[in-house]
Scaffold this motif. Structure first.
Motif, PDB file in Angstrom:
ATOM      1  N   ASN A   2       0.823  -1.195   0.000  1.00 53.75           N
ATOM      2  CA  ASN A   2       0.000   0.000   0.000  1.00 53.75           C
ATOM      3  C   ASN A   2       0.871   1.264   0.000  1.00 53.75           C
ATOM      4  N   LEU A   3       1.960   1.264   0.765  1.00 51.41           N
ATOM      5  CA  LEU A   3       2.865   2.401   0.818  1.00 51.41           C
ATOM      6  C   LEU A   3       3.558   2.601  -0.533  1.00 51.41           C
ATOM      7  N   ILE A   4       3.953   1.519  -1.178  1.00 48.60           N
ATOM      8  CA  ILE A   4       4.567   1.601  -2.504  1.00 48.60           C
ATOM      9  C   ILE A   4       3.600   2.233  -3.494  1.00 48.60           C
ATOM     10  N   ASP A   5       2.339   1.832  -3.437  1.00 48.72           N
ATOM     11  CA  ASP A   5       1.335   2.423  -4.322  1.00 48.72           C
ATOM     12  C   ASP A   5       1.151   3.915  -4.037  1.00 48.72           C
ATOM     13  N   LYS A   6       1.125   4.283  -2.756  1.00 48.85           N
ATOM     14  CA  LYS A   6       0.910   5.685  -2.378  1.00 48.85           C
ATOM     15  C   LYS A   6       2.065   6.582  -2.802  1.00 48.85           C
ATOM     16  N   LEU A   7       3.291   6.064  -2.747  1.00 52.83           N
ATOM     17  CA  LEU A   7       4.459   6.887  -3.042  1.00 52.83           C
ATOM     18  C   LEU A   7       5.028   6.668  -4.442  1.00 52.83           C
ATOM     19  N   HIS A   8       4.345   5.912  -5.274  1.00 52.65           N
ATOM     20  CA  HIS A   8       4.832   5.642  -6.626  1.00 52.65           C
ATOM     21  C   HIS A   8       4.969   6.953  -7.399  1.00 52.65           C
ATOM     22  N   PRO A   9       6.118   7.165  -8.062  1.00 51.46           N
ATOM     23  CA  PRO A   9       6.349   8.420  -8.796  1.00 51.46           C
ATOM     24  C   PRO A   9       5.290   8.747  -9.846  1.00 51.46           C
ATOM     25  N   ALA A  10       4.612   7.760 -10.375  1.00 55.50           N
ATOM     26  CA  ALA A  10       3.565   8.018 -11.375  1.00 55.50           C
ATOM     27  C   ALA A  10       2.434   8.872 -10.799  1.00 55.50           C
ATOM     28  N   ARG A  11       2.288   8.873  -9.485  1.00 53.21           N
ATOM     29  CA  ARG A  11       1.236   9.678  -8.843  1.00 53.21           C
ATOM     30  C   ARG A  11       1.637  11.140  -8.670  1.00 53.21           C
ATOM     31  N   PHE A  12       2.933  11.459  -8.866  1.00 48.49           N
ATOM     32  CA  PHE A  12       3.444  12.805  -8.613  1.00 48.49           C
ATOM     33  C   PHE A  12       4.115  13.339  -9.881  1.00 48.49           C
ATOM     34  N   SER A  13       3.394  14.125 -10.631  1.00 46.18           N
ATOM     35  CA  SER A  13       3.898  14.596 -11.923  1.00 46.18           C
ATOM     36  C   SER A  13       5.117  15.504 -11.795  1.00 46.18           C
ATOM     37  N   GLU A  14       5.311  16.134 -10.671  1.00 43.72           N
ATOM     38  CA  GLU A  14       6.434  17.051 -10.466  1.00 43.72           C
ATOM     39  C   GLU A  14       7.628  16.382  -9.780  1.00 43.72           C
ATOM     40  N   SER A  16      11.004  14.670  -9.340  1.00 42.29           N
ATOM     41  CA  SER A  16      12.199  14.569 -10.185  1.00 42.29           C
ATOM     42  C   SER A  16      12.672  13.119 -10.241  1.00 42.29           C
ATOM     43  N   PRO A  17      13.433  12.776 -11.272  1.00 42.47           N
ATOM     44  CA  PRO A  17      13.988  11.421 -11.343  1.00 42.47           C
ATOM     45  C   PRO A  17      14.882  11.095 -10.154  1.00 42.47           C
ATOM     46  N   LEU A  18      15.639  12.085  -9.652  1.00 40.57           N
ATOM     47  CA  LEU A  18      16.483  11.840  -8.478  1.00 40.57           C
ATOM     48  C   LEU A  18      15.627  11.516  -7.261  1.00 40.57           C
ATOM     49  N   MET A  19      14.557  12.266  -7.044  1.00 38.97           N
ATOM     50  CA  MET A  19      13.663  11.991  -5.913  1.00 38.97           C
ATOM     51  C   MET A  19      13.002  10.631  -6.074  1.00 38.97           C
ATOM     52  N   ALA A  20      12.612  10.280  -7.286  1.00 45.73           N
ATOM     53  CA  ALA A  20      12.020   8.958  -7.538  1.00 45.73           C
ATOM     54  C   ALA A  20      13.022   7.855  -7.220  1.00 45.73           C
ATOM     55  N   ALA A  21      14.290   8.081  -7.549  1.00 43.59           N
ATOM     56  CA  ALA A  21      15.330   7.100  -7.238  1.00 43.59           C
ATOM     57  C   ALA A  21      15.505   6.951  -5.733  1.00 43.59           C
ATOM     58  N   ILE A  22      15.461   8.062  -5.003  1.00 46.09           N
ATOM     59  CA  ILE A  22      15.602   8.021  -3.545  1.00 46.09           C
ATOM     60  C   ILE A  22      14.408   7.318  -2.915  1.00 46.09           C
ATOM     61  N   VAL A  23      13.198   7.638  -3.358  1.00 48.62           N
ATOM     62  CA  VAL A  23      11.996   6.967  -2.836  1.00 48.62           C
ATOM     63  C   VAL A  23      12.073   5.471  -3.129  1.00 48.62           C
ATOM     64  N   GLY A  24      12.487   5.113  -4.335  1.00 49.64           N
ATOM     65  CA  GLY A  24      12.639   3.698  -4.678  1.00 49.64           C
ATOM     66  C   GLY A  24      13.662   3.007  -3.807  1.00 49.64           C
ATOM     67  N   TYR A  25      14.789   3.684  -3.510  1.00 49.26           N
ATOM     68  CA  TYR A  25      15.815   3.109  -2.640  1.00 49.26           C
ATOM     69  C   TYR A  25      15.263   2.848  -1.244  1.00 49.26           C
ATOM     70  N   VAL A  26      14.560   3.829  -0.684  1.00 49.12           N
ATOM     71  CA  VAL A  26      14.000   3.690   0.668  1.00 49.12           C
ATOM     72  C   VAL A  26      12.974   2.558   0.725  1.00 49.12           C
ATOM     73  N   GLU A  72      12.377  -0.567  -4.015  1.00 45.32           N
ATOM     74  CA  GLU A  72      11.750  -0.729  -5.325  1.00 45.32           C
ATOM     75  C   GLU A  72      12.630  -0.130  -6.416  1.00 45.32           C
ATOM     76  N   SER A  73      12.319  -0.436  -7.649  1.00 45.37           N
ATOM     77  CA  SER A  73      13.056   0.079  -8.797  1.00 45.37           C
ATOM     78  C   SER A  73      12.140   1.015  -9.583  1.00 45.37           C
ATOM     79  N   PHE A  74      12.309   2.334  -9.383  1.00 43.59           N
ATOM     80  CA  PHE A  74      11.501   3.311 -10.097  1.00 43.59           C
ATOM     81  C   PHE A  74      12.286   4.013 -11.193  1.00 43.59           C
ATOM     82  N   THR A  75      13.615   3.911 -11.192  1.00 48.10           N
ATOM     83  CA  THR A  75      14.453   4.626 -12.149  1.00 48.10           C
ATOM     84  C   THR A  75      15.551   3.717 -12.687  1.00 48.10           C
ATOM     85  N   THR A  76      16.199   4.193 -13.745  1.00 41.91           N
ATOM     86  CA  THR A  76      17.391   3.537 -14.246  1.00 41.91           C
ATOM     87  C   THR A  76      18.456   4.612 -14.369  1.00 41.91           C
TER      88      THR A  76
END
Length: 84
Positions: A4-16, A18-28, A31-35
């Motif tokens: 549920n937390l992964i779904d809530k914080l998935h970068p697709a839900r936040f259009s603004e 950044s890729p760096l923030m998505a990478a940090i959220v994925g690390y925490v 999950e793998s949100f960036t390459t």
């Protein structure tokens, strides 16, 4: 609950987000949100820097000090960022 937390914080839900923030959220979240993904993250209290080691990289790269953007730091170091 973690799913549920992964779904809530998935970068697709936040259009603004950044890729760096998505990478940090994925690390925490483990999950793998960036390459590339973040393999390791270290904080230096003396230098006020966050060091990020992307998957496949040998060393760390520093992120901005307070008041400086990551782009300013990358320009000053002469290196491009992996998460643009």
């Amino acid at each position: 609950m973690a799913e549920n937390l992964i779904d809530k914080l998935h970068p697709a839900r936040f259009s603004e987000m950044s890729p760096l923030m998505a990478a940090i959220v994925g690390y925490v979240l483990g999950e793998s949100f960036t390459t590339p993904n973040i393999a390791e993250l270290t904080v230096s209290e003396q230098e006020n820097l966050v060091y990020i080691r992307p998957d496949g990289a040998v060393g760390f790269r520093g992120s901005a000090k307070p008041g400086r953007s990551p782009q300013q730091l990358e320009s000053a170091s002469g290196r491009g960022g992996a998460y643009r």
